[in-house]
Write a protein that holds these residues in place. Structure first.
Motif, PDB file in Angstrom:
ATOM      1  N   UNK A 161      23.139  64.383  59.179  1.00 46.74           N
ATOM      2  CA  UNK A 161      24.399  64.782  59.056  1.00 46.74           C
ATOM      3  C   UNK A 161      25.360  63.539  59.331  1.00 46.74           C
ATOM      4  N   UNK A 162      26.221  63.328  58.281  1.00 46.90           N
ATOM      5  CA  UNK A 162      27.107  62.268  58.244  1.00 46.90           C
ATOM      6  C   UNK A 162      28.559  62.936  58.484  1.00 46.90           C
ATOM      7  N   UNK A 163      29.263  62.314  59.547  1.00 48.86           N
ATOM      8  CA  UNK A 163      30.703  62.713  59.616  1.00 48.86           C
ATOM      9  C   UNK A 163      31.509  61.901  58.920  1.00 48.86           C
ATOM     10  N   UNK A 164      32.590  62.499  58.058  1.00 47.15           N
ATOM     11  CA  UNK A 164      33.457  61.715  57.355  1.00 47.15           C
ATOM     12  C   UNK A 164      34.688  62.134  57.880  1.00 47.15           C
ATOM     13  N   UNK A 165      35.438  60.860  58.381  1.00 43.42           N
ATOM     14  CA  UNK A 165      36.732  61.016  59.026  1.00 43.42           C
ATOM     15  C   UNK A 165      37.646  60.487  57.664  1.00 43.42           C
ATOM     16  N   UNK A 166      38.417  61.489  57.205  1.00 39.64           N
ATOM     17  CA  UNK A 166      39.554  61.436  56.251  1.00 39.64           C
ATOM     18  C   UNK A 166      40.846  61.474  56.866  1.00 39.64           C
ATOM     19  N   UNK A 167      41.816  60.399  56.882  1.00 41.84           N
ATOM     20  CA  UNK A 167      42.983  60.301  57.405  1.00 41.84           C
ATOM     21  C   UNK A 167      44.259  60.461  56.317  1.00 41.84           C
ATOM     22  N   UNK A 168      44.837  61.802  56.148  1.00 40.95           N
ATOM     23  CA  UNK A 168      45.857  61.902  55.181  1.00 40.95           C
ATOM     24  C   UNK A 168      47.172  61.532  55.845  1.00 40.95           C
ATOM     25  N   UNK A 169      48.052  61.171  55.095  1.00 38.46           N
ATOM     26  CA  UNK A 169      49.572  60.691  55.664  1.00 38.46           C
ATOM     27  C   UNK A 169      50.443  61.236  54.801  1.00 38.46           C
ATOM     28  N   UNK A 170      51.627  61.768  55.441  1.00 37.99           N
ATOM     29  CA  UNK A 170      52.965  62.087  54.634  1.00 37.99           C
ATOM     30  C   UNK A 170      53.737  60.815  54.575  1.00 37.99           C
ATOM     31  N   UNK A 171      53.703  60.163  53.355  1.00 41.08           N
ATOM     32  CA  UNK A 171      54.375  58.930  53.485  1.00 41.08           C
ATOM     33  C   UNK A 171      55.961  59.421  52.802  1.00 41.08           C
ATOM     34  N   UNK A 172      56.197  60.536  52.701  1.00 40.21           N
ATOM     35  CA  UNK A 172      57.702  60.749  52.173  1.00 40.21           C
ATOM     36  C   UNK A 172      58.618  61.254  53.385  1.00 40.21           C
ATOM     37  N   UNK A 173      59.773  61.829  53.100  1.00 49.52           N
ATOM     38  CA  UNK A 173      60.791  61.870  54.010  1.00 49.52           C
ATOM     39  C   UNK A 173      60.991  63.526  54.319  1.00 49.52           C
ATOM     40  N   UNK A 174      60.101  64.497  53.675  1.00 43.82           N
ATOM     41  CA  UNK A 174      60.319  65.953  54.221  1.00 43.82           C
ATOM     42  C   UNK A 174      58.526  66.427  54.650  1.00 43.82           C
ATOM     43  N   UNK A 175      58.723  67.622  55.208  1.00 45.16           N
ATOM     44  CA  UNK A 175      57.488  68.062  55.828  1.00 45.16           C
ATOM     45  C   UNK A 175      56.807  68.388  54.487  1.00 45.16           C
ATOM     46  N   UNK A 176      55.372  68.284  54.342  1.00 49.89           N
ATOM     47  CA  UNK A 176      54.688  68.926  53.322  1.00 49.89           C
ATOM     48  C   UNK A 176      53.571  69.572  53.550  1.00 49.89           C
ATOM     49  N   UNK A 204      51.911  68.130  57.303  1.00 49.76           N
ATOM     50  CA  UNK A 204      52.164  67.073  58.045  1.00 49.76           C
ATOM     51  C   UNK A 204      53.728  66.779  58.016  1.00 49.76           C
ATOM     52  N   UNK A 205      54.456  66.372  58.945  1.00 53.52           N
ATOM     53  CA  UNK A 205      55.773  65.942  59.067  1.00 53.52           C
ATOM     54  C   UNK A 205      56.025  64.617  58.472  1.00 53.52           C
ATOM     55  N   UNK A 206      57.330  64.280  58.154  1.00 50.15           N
ATOM     56  CA  UNK A 206      57.537  62.866  57.324  1.00 50.15           C
ATOM     57  C   UNK A 206      56.756  61.873  58.269  1.00 50.15           C
ATOM     58  N   UNK A 207      56.024  61.067  57.443  1.00 50.72           N
ATOM     59  CA  UNK A 207      55.468  59.874  58.336  1.00 50.72           C
ATOM     60  C   UNK A 207      54.200  60.105  59.166  1.00 50.72           C
ATOM     61  N   UNK A 208      53.900  61.496  59.186  1.00 53.70           N
ATOM     62  CA  UNK A 208      52.980  61.743  60.256  1.00 53.70           C
ATOM     63  C   UNK A 208      51.431  61.374  59.663  1.00 53.70           C
ATOM     64  N   UNK A 209      50.329  61.136  60.229  1.00 52.66           N
ATOM     65  CA  UNK A 209      48.985  60.910  59.973  1.00 52.66           C
ATOM     66  C   UNK A 209      48.323  62.019  60.755  1.00 52.66           C
ATOM     67  N   UNK A 210      47.242  62.485  60.360  1.00 58.79           N
ATOM     68  CA  UNK A 210      46.525  63.336  60.937  1.00 58.79           C
ATOM     69  C   UNK A 210      44.924  62.950  60.661  1.00 58.79           C
ATOM     70  N   UNK A 211      43.892  62.606  61.334  1.00 58.85           N
ATOM     71  CA  UNK A 211      42.578  62.688  60.973  1.00 58.85           C
ATOM     72  C   UNK A 211      41.822  63.730  61.036  1.00 58.85           C
ATOM     73  N   UNK A 212      40.869  64.181  59.882  1.00 61.31           N
ATOM     74  CA  UNK A 212      40.151  65.020  59.751  1.00 61.31           C
ATOM     75  C   UNK A 212      38.685  64.872  59.683  1.00 61.31           C
ATOM     76  N   UNK A 213      37.800  65.615  60.322  1.00 63.32           N
ATOM     77  CA  UNK A 213      36.403  65.028  60.229  1.00 63.32           C
ATOM     78  C   UNK A 213      35.739  66.507  59.684  1.00 63.32           C
ATOM     79  N   UNK A 214      35.027  65.857  58.486  1.00 63.45           N
ATOM     80  CA  UNK A 214      34.405  66.763  57.599  1.00 63.45           C
ATOM     81  C   UNK A 214      32.858  66.369  57.630  1.00 63.45           C
TER      82      UNK A 214
END
Length: 199
Positions: free
Chosen positions: A55-70, A90-100
């Motif tokens: 089992x391989x855990x893939x960590x994906x880190x998306x980011x909201x690089x805009x100025x509005x929540x998305x 995500x709020x503006x500028x926020x990063x959030x790691x996700x493990x799949x």
């Protein structure tokens, strides 16, 4: 003047230092209002080769690089097969790691490209960073140098022909470096011998 990316340039001349010089200043281009991206993709174990069934855990880190929540979808693939996906906010500028978790027990032996992507949000124009290619992972049976699905004498011959070679010297399409340390050597032979007949 303003360039195509929105950057403002100001230029002027001066001889205040005793020489006639041209000066300029720029500002940063304006931030996009709607802009999501993949900041990084990593995997554990951190290797380019895994034994089938791992089992391989893939960590994906998306980011909201805009100025509005998305609200948007994050997806991860091994070649064209989806490993997993998740809807996030995500709020503006926020990063959030996700493990799949990529379960390799039911997949074919071979080389897989790991890719993550975020969906395009309404009003987004900067989509070049919505996809991130992490690299390739070889899924194999330890000792199977030719990816035939069987550890046999053919794999021994490949190991023998490449003994002493480093990663960049090994011909494409064969994988005799069973411990993935960058060198074909005796420990790889012991791995082949210990897995002889495995399929």
């Amino acid at each position: 003047m303003q360039t195509a990316d929105g950057t403002i340039w100001i230029a002027w001349t001066s001889d205040r230092l005793g020489n006639f010089d041209i000066y300029y200043k720029t500002d940063s281009p304006p931030q996009h209002i709607h802009d999501v991206a993949i900041a990084s993709v990593t995997h554990n174990p951190d290797t380019t080769q895994v034994r089938k069934g791992t089992n391989v855990t893939i960590e994906v880190v998306p980011q909201n690089q805009g100025t509005k929540p998305e609200d948007f979808m994050v997806s991860c693939y091994a070649n064209s097969t989806m490993i997993g996906s998740q809807q996030i906010n995500l709020c503006a500028g926020q990063l959030m790691p996700i493990n799949l978790v990529w379960r390799t027990s039911g997949i074919a032996i071979g080389v897989y490209t790991i890719t993550a992507q975020v969906s395009v949000v309404q009003g987004e124009t900067d989509t070049a960073d919505n996809t991130f290619i992490n690299g390739v992972i070889l899924v194999t049976i330890l000792g199977d140098a030719n990816l035939s699905g069987l550890v046999d004498m053919e794999d021994f011959y490949i190991w023998r022909e490449n003994f002493g070679k480093r990663s960049g010297q090994i011909p494409p399409g064969v994988y005799p470096d069973f411990d993935n340390n960058g060198l074909v050597e005796m420990p790889d032979f012991y791995i082949w011998r210990g897995n002889f007949g495995a399929q």
